[in-house]
Design a protein around this motif. Structure first.
Motif, PDB file in Angstrom:
ATOM      1  N   ILE A   1       0.876  -1.178   0.000  1.00 44.82           N
ATOM      2  CA  ILE A   1       0.000   0.000   0.000  1.00 44.82           C
ATOM      3  C   ILE A   1       0.912   1.226   0.000  1.00 44.82           C
ATOM      4  CG2 ILE A   1      -1.799   1.247   1.316  1.00 44.82           C
ATOM      5  CD1 ILE A   1      -2.894  -1.444   0.662  1.00 44.82           C
ATOM      6  N   PRO A   2       0.724   2.184  -0.907  1.00 47.76           N
ATOM      7  CA  PRO A   2       1.684   3.295  -1.014  1.00 47.76           C
ATOM      8  C   PRO A   2       1.714   4.191   0.235  1.00 47.76           C
ATOM      9  CG  PRO A   2      -0.156   3.593  -2.536  1.00 47.76           C
ATOM     10  CD  PRO A   2      -0.331   2.253  -1.921  1.00 47.76           C
ATOM     11  N   PRO A   3       2.852   4.882   0.454  1.00 48.84           N
ATOM     12  CA  PRO A   3       3.053   5.679   1.673  1.00 48.84           C
ATOM     13  C   PRO A   3       1.910   6.646   1.977  1.00 48.84           C
ATOM     14  CG  PRO A   3       5.069   5.606   0.399  1.00 48.84           C
ATOM     15  CD  PRO A   3       4.039   4.897  -0.416  1.00 48.84           C
ATOM     16  N   ASP A   4       1.358   7.313   0.929  1.00 48.28           N
ATOM     17  CA  ASP A   4       0.334   8.327   1.206  1.00 48.28           C
ATOM     18  C   ASP A   4      -1.011   7.735   1.586  1.00 48.28           C
ATOM     19  OD1 ASP A   4      -0.095   7.295  -1.243  1.00 48.28           O
ATOM     20  OD2 ASP A   4      -0.416   9.194  -2.298  1.00 48.28           O
ATOM     21  N   ARG A   5      -1.128   6.414   1.577  1.00 48.22           N
ATOM     22  CA  ARG A   5      -2.391   5.805   2.024  1.00 48.22           C
ATOM     23  C   ARG A   5      -2.223   5.041   3.333  1.00 48.22           C
ATOM     24  NH1 ARG A   5      -3.996   2.443  -2.769  1.00 48.22           N
ATOM     25  NH2 ARG A   5      -5.322   1.491  -1.205  1.00 48.22           N
ATOM     26  N   ARG A   6      -1.170   5.394   4.105  1.00 51.34           N
ATOM     27  CA  ARG A   6      -0.875   4.614   5.305  1.00 51.34           C
ATOM     28  C   ARG A   6      -1.123   5.353   6.625  1.00 51.34           C
ATOM     29  NH1 ARG A   6       3.605   0.165   4.773  1.00 51.34           N
ATOM     30  NH2 ARG A   6       2.830  -0.656   2.828  1.00 51.34           N
ATOM     31  N   GLN A   7      -1.543   6.610   6.564  1.00 45.84           N
ATOM     32  CA  GLN A   7      -1.698   7.389   7.805  1.00 45.84           C
ATOM     33  C   GLN A   7      -0.409   7.447   8.615  1.00 45.84           C
ATOM     34  OE1 GLN A   7      -5.320   5.573   9.667  1.00 45.84           O
ATOM     35  NE2 GLN A   7      -5.727   7.737   9.951  1.00 45.84           N
ATOM     36  N   MET A   8       0.709   7.513   7.894  1.00 54.32           N
ATOM     37  CA  MET A   8       2.001   7.589   8.579  1.00 54.32           C
ATOM     38  C   MET A   8       2.762   8.784   8.031  1.00 54.32           C
ATOM     39  SD  MET A   8       3.324   3.714   8.216  1.00 54.32           S
ATOM     40  CE  MET A   8       2.329   2.324   8.741  1.00 54.32           C
ATOM     41  N   SER A   9       3.654   9.350   8.844  1.00 55.58           N
ATOM     42  CA  SER A   9       4.562  10.381   8.357  1.00 55.58           C
ATOM     43  C   SER A   9       5.969   9.986   8.745  1.00 55.58           C
ATOM     44  CB  SER A   9       4.267  11.731   9.010  1.00 55.58           C
ATOM     45  OG  SER A   9       3.145  12.314   8.430  1.00 55.58           O
ATOM     46  N   MET A  10       6.915  10.394   7.911  1.00 56.37           N
ATOM     47  CA  MET A  10       8.308  10.077   8.227  1.00 56.37           C
ATOM     48  C   MET A  10       9.134  11.356   8.264  1.00 56.37           C
ATOM     49  SD  MET A  10      10.562   7.017   6.668  1.00 56.37           S
ATOM     50  CE  MET A  10      12.331   6.944   6.786  1.00 56.37           C
ATOM     51  N   VAL A  11       9.933  11.498   9.308  1.00 62.68           N
ATOM     52  CA  VAL A  11      10.867  12.623   9.394  1.00 62.68           C
ATOM     53  C   VAL A  11      12.246  12.075   9.054  1.00 62.68           C
ATOM     54  CG1 VAL A  11      11.925  14.353  10.906  1.00 62.68           C
ATOM     55  CG2 VAL A  11       9.502  13.765  11.177  1.00 62.68           C
ATOM     56  N   PHE A  12      12.824  12.589   7.966  1.00 66.49           N
ATOM     57  CA  PHE A  12      14.113  12.064   7.509  1.00 66.49           C
ATOM     58  C   PHE A  12      15.251  12.768   8.229  1.00 66.49           C
ATOM     59  CE2 PHE A  12      11.086  11.249   4.191  1.00 66.49           C
ATOM     60  CZ  PHE A  12      11.386   9.960   3.795  1.00 66.49           C
ATOM     61  N   GLN A  13      16.354  12.049   8.314  1.00 67.64           N
ATOM     62  CA  GLN A  13      17.554  12.558   8.981  1.00 67.64           C
ATOM     63  C   GLN A  13      18.001  13.896   8.379  1.00 67.64           C
ATOM     64  OE1 GLN A  13      20.544   9.624   9.104  1.00 67.64           O
ATOM     65  NE2 GLN A  13      22.145  11.013   9.778  1.00 67.64           N
ATOM     66  N   SER A  14      17.829  14.041   7.068  1.00 70.52           N
ATOM     67  CA  SER A  14      18.293  15.258   6.399  1.00 70.52           C
ATOM     68  C   SER A  14      17.277  16.402   6.493  1.00 70.52           C
ATOM     69  CB  SER A  14      18.531  14.935   4.935  1.00 70.52           C
ATOM     70  OG  SER A  14      17.328  14.432   4.394  1.00 70.52           O
ATOM     71  N   TYR A  15      16.142  16.178   7.183  1.00 72.08           N
ATOM     72  CA  TYR A  15      15.006  17.117   7.290  1.00 72.08           C
ATOM     73  C   TYR A  15      14.251  17.223   5.953  1.00 72.08           C
ATOM     74  CZ  TYR A  15      17.983  18.997  11.056  1.00 72.08           C
ATOM     75  OH  TYR A  15      18.816  19.144  12.110  1.00 72.08           O
ATOM     76  N   ALA A  16      14.998  17.343   4.825  1.00 65.43           N
ATOM     77  CA  ALA A  16      14.376  17.465   3.502  1.00 65.43           C
ATOM     78  C   ALA A  16      13.326  18.569   3.451  1.00 65.43           C
ATOM     79  CB  ALA A  16      13.782  16.126   3.078  1.00 65.43           C
TER      80      ALA A  16
END
Ligand code: ATP
Ligand code: MG
Length: 361
Positions: A74-89
């Motif tokens: 299931i793709p990331p935008d349909r997972r009710q999750m957020s990710m904070v990357f080490q580089s902040y991005a």
């Protein structure tokens, strides 16, 4: 969101098995810290959870819903999750407001709701008033907060944080880790937090999962990890440990075992889960602050040995000594009431209940 369940999860890149047959469960609202050395598979596991990678084997489920298998992700935008990357991005050409609003704009939320939610997220991370600034006009800690605000504004049920503090200086790191811990309590959502800093793991984790070579070595509360590390790797990765080995002596019984070390016999209390195997090579560890100095005759002769002070380092709250016990160097931490000069000979006691038996691996 229901519990997140990881079952027999494996992911390889060519010959490298980054995540190896991992089984884990994250309970709703829990703060779990993934801890382990560089290359042990932490980021790969986060990306698998977030849906950026497809597993080679096993599955990931939320409650009864399977969200990743080797056949379907299931793709990331349909997972009710957020990710904070080490580089902040975060985007340098957008303002703080625009950075945080982006995730809501792509979800086609109306403008007045976006404004409300962005301002609320910025307030959560204490960036009120800075919404018009560009990220190039922010400090490292403020940029990190923008990254967190952007992740929480979409109201995820699970927040994945990949070493978010590693670019910050030591003081800011300590401040931010306490802020993240408060934020977790306020939001009440599940946090999965990756670090290779053991102090961060202890402060932020309701539970710590220690990994090595893509596998789980041990999981438990920070207290469990500190008091009863499972094996030599866990004992040396979290906190400082003196690790000893010896042969199991016959006649060990009840709650203790006797271990014949190079410097003499030691009585080791047998921890329920860490009981020494029957193999005759036995390992145990003792934390530097668990051993005790005696300048006079101690009340016991169990586990008491004469040592010589080799090195003394003053840390303010405690003094760290390196002592010599018949050729083996041992680290001892004592309060400054024990101000012992170099080369002095003193008795050192290893209280049996503080000698933690380790698994033989
Ligand atoms: N895209 C990739 N292609 C090939 N190998 C990869 C890839 N991503 C990760 N690996 C390898 O998989 C293993 C696990 O990498 P991962 O990034 O998950 O480690 P980590 O625990 O996050 O390490 P660090 O603490 O350094 O960030 C490493 O050996 C790494 O080199
Ligand atoms: Mg990583």
């Amino acid at each position: 969101m229901s519990d997140l369940v990881i079952n027999e999860l494996t992911k390889a890149f060519g010959e490298t098995i980054a995540v190896n047959d991992l089984c884990l469960k994250f309970e709703e609202g829990e703060a779990v810290v993934l801890l382990g050395p560089s290359g042990c598979g932490k980021t790969t596991l986060l990306k698998l959870i977030a849906g950026f990678l497809q597993p080679d084997n096993g599955h990931i489920a939320i409650g009864d819903d399977i969200i990743s298998t080797p056949h379907e992700v299931i793709p990331p935008d349909r997972r009710q999750m957020s990710m904070v990357f080490q580089s902040y991005a975060i985007w340098p050409h957008k303002t703080v407001f625009q950075n945080v609003a982006y995730g809501l704009e792509v979800r086609k939320i109306n403008k007045s709701d976006i404004k409300k939610r962005v301002m609320n997220a910025l307030s959560m991370v204490q960036l009120d008033g800075l919404e018009g600034r560009y990220s190039t006009e922010l400090s490292g800690g403020q940029q990190q907060r923008v990254a967190v605000a952007r992740a929480i504004v979409v109201e995820p049920s699970l927040l994945l944080l990949d070493e978010p503090l590693s670019n910050l200086d030591a003081n800011l790191r300590i401040e931010m880790r306490s802020e993240l811990s408060d934020l977790h309590k306020r939001l009440g959502i599940t946090f999965v937090y990756v670090t290779h800093d053991q102090a961060e793991a202890m402060v932020l984790g309701d539970r710590i999962v220690l990994m090595n070579y893509g596998r789980m070595v041990q999981e438990g509360t920070p207290e469990v990890f500190y008091q009863t590390p499972k094996n030599r790797f866990a004992a040396s990765f979290i906190g400082t440990s003196n690790i000893f080995s010896g042969k199991l002596e016959n006649g060990s019984s009840g709650g203790t075992i006797r271990v014949r070390t190079d410097f003499g016999p030691i009585t080791v209390a047998k921890q329920v889960e860490n009981a020494a195997s029957s193999a005759d090579e036995v390992y145990f560890c003792v934390r530097p602050e668990w051993v005790k100095f005696h300048t006079e005759a101690p009340g016991t002769d169990i586990n008491v040995y004469k040592v010589r002070i080799l090195k003394r380092q003053y840390y303010g709250k405690y003094i760290q000594y390196t002592v010599d016990l018949k050729g083996k160097e041992i680290i001892v931490e004592a309060t400054d009431e024990w101000d012992i000069p170099l080369e002095a000979e003193v008795n050192l006691e290893f209280p049996p209940e503080r000698c933690v038996c380790l698994e033989n691996n």
